[in-house]
Design a protein around this motif. Structure first.
Motif, short mmCIF file in Angstrom:
data_model
loop_
_atom_site.label_atom_id
_atom_site.label_comp_id
_atom_site.label_asym_id
_atom_site.label_seq_id
_atom_site.Cartn_x
_atom_site.Cartn_y
_atom_site.Cartn_z
N LEU A 312 1.06 -1.22 0.08
CA LEU A 312 0.06 0.07 0.05
C LEU A 312 0.73 1.37 -0.09
CD1 LEU A 312 -2.95 1.41 0.34
CD2 LEU A 312 -2.51 1.19 3.03
N TYR A 313 1.85 1.41 0.69
CA TYR A 313 2.74 2.46 1.00
C TYR A 313 3.54 2.70 -0.48
CZ TYR A 313 6.59 5.20 2.83
OH TYR A 313 7.41 6.09 3.27
N VAL A 314 3.96 1.61 -1.14
CA VAL A 314 4.68 2.03 -2.45
C VAL A 314 3.57 2.45 -3.54
CG1 VAL A 314 5.58 0.79 -4.47
CG2 VAL A 314 6.38 0.40 -2.29
N GLY A 315 2.35 2.15 -3.55
CA GLY A 315 1.41 2.52 -4.47
C GLY A 315 0.76 3.71 -4.13
N THR A 316 0.85 3.99 -2.80
CA THR A 316 0.43 5.59 -2.60
C THR A 316 1.64 6.51 -3.04
OG1 THR A 316 -0.64 4.74 -0.55
CG2 THR A 316 0.08 6.90 -0.67
N TRP A 317 2.83 6.23 -2.82
CA TRP A 317 3.73 7.18 -3.29
C TRP A 317 3.96 7.18 -4.72
CZ3 TRP A 317 5.02 11.03 -0.57
CH2 TRP A 317 4.86 11.04 0.95
N LEU A 318 3.79 6.05 -5.52
CA LEU A 318 3.94 6.21 -6.82
C LEU A 318 2.71 7.04 -7.48
CD1 LEU A 318 4.32 2.35 -7.74
CD2 LEU A 318 6.00 4.22 -8.05
N ARG A 319 1.58 7.10 -6.64
CA ARG A 319 0.52 7.92 -7.31
C ARG A 319 0.80 9.30 -7.02
NH1 ARG A 319 -2.35 3.37 -5.54
NH2 ARG A 319 -3.52 2.27 -6.67
N ASP A 320 1.56 9.68 -6.02
CA ASP A 320 1.97 10.80 -5.48
C ASP A 320 2.67 11.61 -6.61
OD1 ASP A 320 2.47 12.98 -3.19
OD2 ASP A 320 4.53 12.50 -3.99
N GLU A 321 3.65 11.02 -7.17
CA GLU A 321 4.56 11.43 -8.43
C GLU A 321 3.75 11.18 -9.71
OE1 GLU A 321 8.19 9.01 -9.35
OE2 GLU A 321 7.48 7.82 -7.54
N GLY A 322 2.42 10.95 -9.86
CA GLY A 322 1.81 10.89 -11.00
C GLY A 322 1.93 9.80 -11.69
N ILE A 323 2.54 8.55 -11.23
CA ILE A 323 2.72 7.34 -11.95
C ILE A 323 1.52 6.36 -11.60
CG2 ILE A 323 4.44 5.43 -12.19
CD1 ILE A 323 6.56 7.28 -11.76
N ASP A 324 1.12 5.86 -12.61
CA ASP A 324 0.14 5.01 -12.67
C ASP A 324 0.80 3.52 -12.04
OD1 ASP A 324 -2.03 2.56 -12.65
OD2 ASP A 324 -2.62 3.60 -14.82
N PRO A 325 0.50 2.98 -11.12
CA PRO A 325 1.01 1.65 -10.56
C PRO A 325 0.99 0.56 -11.72
CG PRO A 325 -0.14 2.61 -8.77
CD PRO A 325 -0.43 3.49 -10.07
N ARG A 326 -0.13 0.67 -12.47
CA ARG A 326 -0.25 -0.50 -13.45
C ARG A 326 0.64 -0.31 -14.69
NH1 ARG A 326 -6.55 0.75 -14.08
NH2 ARG A 326 -5.57 2.70 -13.75
N SER A 327 1.30 0.80 -14.99
CA SER A 327 2.04 1.24 -16.04
C SER A 327 3.29 0.44 -15.96
CB SER A 327 2.04 2.46 -16.20
OG SER A 327 3.00 3.02 -15.11
N PRO A 328 3.97 0.27 -16.99
CA PRO A 328 5.26 -0.51 -17.15
C PRO A 328 6.34 0.21 -16.14
CG PRO A 328 4.69 -0.33 -19.27
CD PRO A 328 3.51 0.42 -18.69
N GLU A 329 6.42 1.53 -16.27
CA GLU A 329 7.06 2.45 -15.41
C GLU A 329 6.82 2.05 -14.00
OE1 GLU A 329 8.79 7.02 -14.45
OE2 GLU A 329 6.82 6.48 -15.58
N GLY A 330 5.35 2.22 -13.35
CA GLY A 330 5.09 2.05 -12.16
C GLY A 330 5.24 0.64 -11.64
N ARG A 331 4.97 -0.37 -12.48
CA ARG A 331 5.45 -1.87 -12.15
C ARG A 331 6.87 -2.01 -11.86
NH1 ARG A 331 1.42 -5.93 -13.78
NH2 ARG A 331 3.04 -7.35 -14.10
#
Length: 501
Positions: A312-331
């Motif tokens: 949950l922590y990682v997903g929250t901070w990825l979204r904070d920087e505008g990165i979709d956790p489902r995208s290749p970069e997010g994954r």
């Protein structure tokens, strides 16, 4: 993710004219609420801008500022020239406040009112990702977010001579500090943050010393009465994507660094307050971990407000920087981050407030506790009172039996009764403090009876002797069992001295 964006030129002349325009339009915390109305203002806070746009259309120059800075809309040249006078639109663009487009002007900076009980300021920061339409650059200067607001509420506001704000960002902590500190110094490693903070202080006609450098280096060999710090406390691999949240240090080393070094920059009796994160690992208890960070002769109160699951922590901070956790970069980023957590046996990430006091020549008090329940009162006054109570206990540690105590009227006794063979039986007795952070303590029947006698008339020793006689117990044994409970209740303001017996 670096940026070549030039620094804004928020000179004294530009800020003076901008301030004049804001004052004339009543672009302040109360003015915005009055113009929008409660419903539209609440909708804006929920991320629903259309009601606010409609309400702003009848607000004249104030409406222009609302649409530019709060809604991110384009305004025609005529409206901008009228609202910003005596600052011309051309000068506002040259200063980096506005940007010109084919259809008019848009905000190039986020400048919005921020108020407290005594009045209103303006805070200058960068536009967020939603306003920009893309991810923010590395040196992005964050606006007044939830973390900033929580530290504001957790900071003691007792009058002090000097205060240091480490990592000032947009300057909002220093703004609040000017209410109770005679002299305020603010530092940041980011040139952009210092430029925007300088604009914040000039707009509000406040004299704050600004110095650039990492951590405490800019104020080496100086000491202060109070230090506040909202550090880049995001934990994980040692990297810097954004200077406002990433320290370049691994794990929770940024929080550890501040806790270790901050007391050395306090005058004796001085207080430091900060937000911090700490790792929960399978190897040690979190309280043992953070206690190891402390230098000698330092009172410390660690209050854990939340513990996040690593995923949950990682997903929250990825979204904070505008990165979709489902995208290749997010994954890819999530995989590297979670791998680091796994390699370091991280089971959770704790977050909360730390209050420190330099206690030279004294035996320090260190308390780590959970405070995850919801509460309304700000923690700042409670932190200051906690330090007072710790000092009182230190001074009266060997004399508690001679003290007459009373239970404040804000403390209630709650009972939970369960059906038993002989009717209802009390299974839980819980003290509940109804103000401050709402502390709760479960107590047994003997403690309940002892506290019932704490009405400020009899010394604790007398009450223990009466209770021991009534229960057929040894007074010394009862006192040994009662004193730890009394100390904890005193620290939490649930038992207060009524004066010497």
């Amino acid at each position: 993710m670096s940026t070549n964006t030039p620094l804004p030129d928020l000179s004294p002349a530009v800020c003076a004219r901008l301030r004049e325009a804001f004052l004339r339009a009543a672009y302040d915390a109360d003015g915005v609420v009055a113009a929008l109305g409660g419903a539209a203002h609440s909708a804006l806070g929920r991320g629903e801008p259309e009601p606010a746009r409609r309400a702003s259309l009848d607000a004249g120059d104030l409406g222009t500022f609302i649409r530019l800075f709060l809604l991110g809309l384009t305004e025609p040249e005529k409206s901008v020239e009228t609202a910003f006078a005596p600052l011309s639109a051309e000068a506002a663009v040259a200063a980096g406040v506005l940007k010109a487009g084919p259809d008019g002007f848009q905000a190039a900076l986020d400048i919005r009112p921020h108020g407290d009980e005594e009045g209103s300021w303006w805070v200058v920061s960068d536009l967020d990702a939603d306003m920009l339409g893309h991810t923010v650059p590395e040196d992005h200067v964050l606006g007044v977010g939830h973390a900033s607001l929580s530290l504001i509420r957790a900071t003691s506001r007792r009058p002090v001579g000097s205060l240091l704000d480490v990592g000032t960002g947009n300057g909002v902590q220093a703004l609040h500090a000017t209410r109770h500190a005679q002299r305020v110094t603010a530092t940041d490693v980011s040139a952009r943050a210092l430029a925007l903070a300088a604009g914040t202080f000039r707009l509000n006609e406040l004299d704050v010393e600004l110095v650039r450098g990492e951590w405490f280096a800019p104020v080496a060999r100086r000491r202060f009465d109070q230090v506040v710090c909202n550090p880049p406390f995001v934990v994980g691999p040692p990297r810097v994507d954004y200077t406002y949240r990433d320290s370049g240090l691994a794990g929770d080393d940024a929080s550890a660094l501040v806790v270790r070094q901050l007391p050395g920059f306090l005058n004796d009796g001085g207080v430091g307050q900060l937000l911090a994160s700490w790792l929960h690992t399978g190897r040690e208890d979190w309280a043992d971990r953070v206690a190891r960070w402390l230098p000698a002769e330092t009172d410390a109160w660690f209050v854990q407000r939340d513990v996040a699951d690593p995923g949950l922590y990682v997903g929250t901070w990825l979204r904070d920087e505008g990165i979709d956790p489902r995208s290749p970069e997010g994954r890819a980023k999530a995989a590297a981050w979670l791998d680091w957590f796994t390699e370091n046996d991280v089971r959770g990430i704790g977050f909360g407030f730390v209050t420190l006091r330099r206690a030279a020549g004294k035996t320090p008090t260190v308390v780590c506790e959970d405070l995850r329940q919801a509460y309304d009162d700000p923690l700042g006054p409670e932190a200051a009172n906690w330090l007072d109570r710790v000092e009182w206990l230190r001074a009266h540690g060997d004399e508690l039996l001679d003290v007459a105590f009373r239970v404040p009227v804000t403390v209630l006794l709650e009972r939970v009764d369960s059906p038993g063979p002989e009717g209802w039986e009390t299974t839980v007795r819980r003290l509940h403090r109804t103000d401050g952070p709402g502390w709760q303590h479960e107590v047994d029947e003997l403690a309940t009876r002892l506290l019932a006698g704490c009405q400020g008339a009899l010394a604790l020793e007398d009450l223990i002797e009466l209770l021991a006689a009534a229960q057929g117990l040894e007074p010394g044994e009862l006192a040994a069992a009662a004193l730890p409970v009394v100390r904890e209740l005193v620290r939490h303001g649930m038992l207060v001295p009524a004066g010497p017996h």
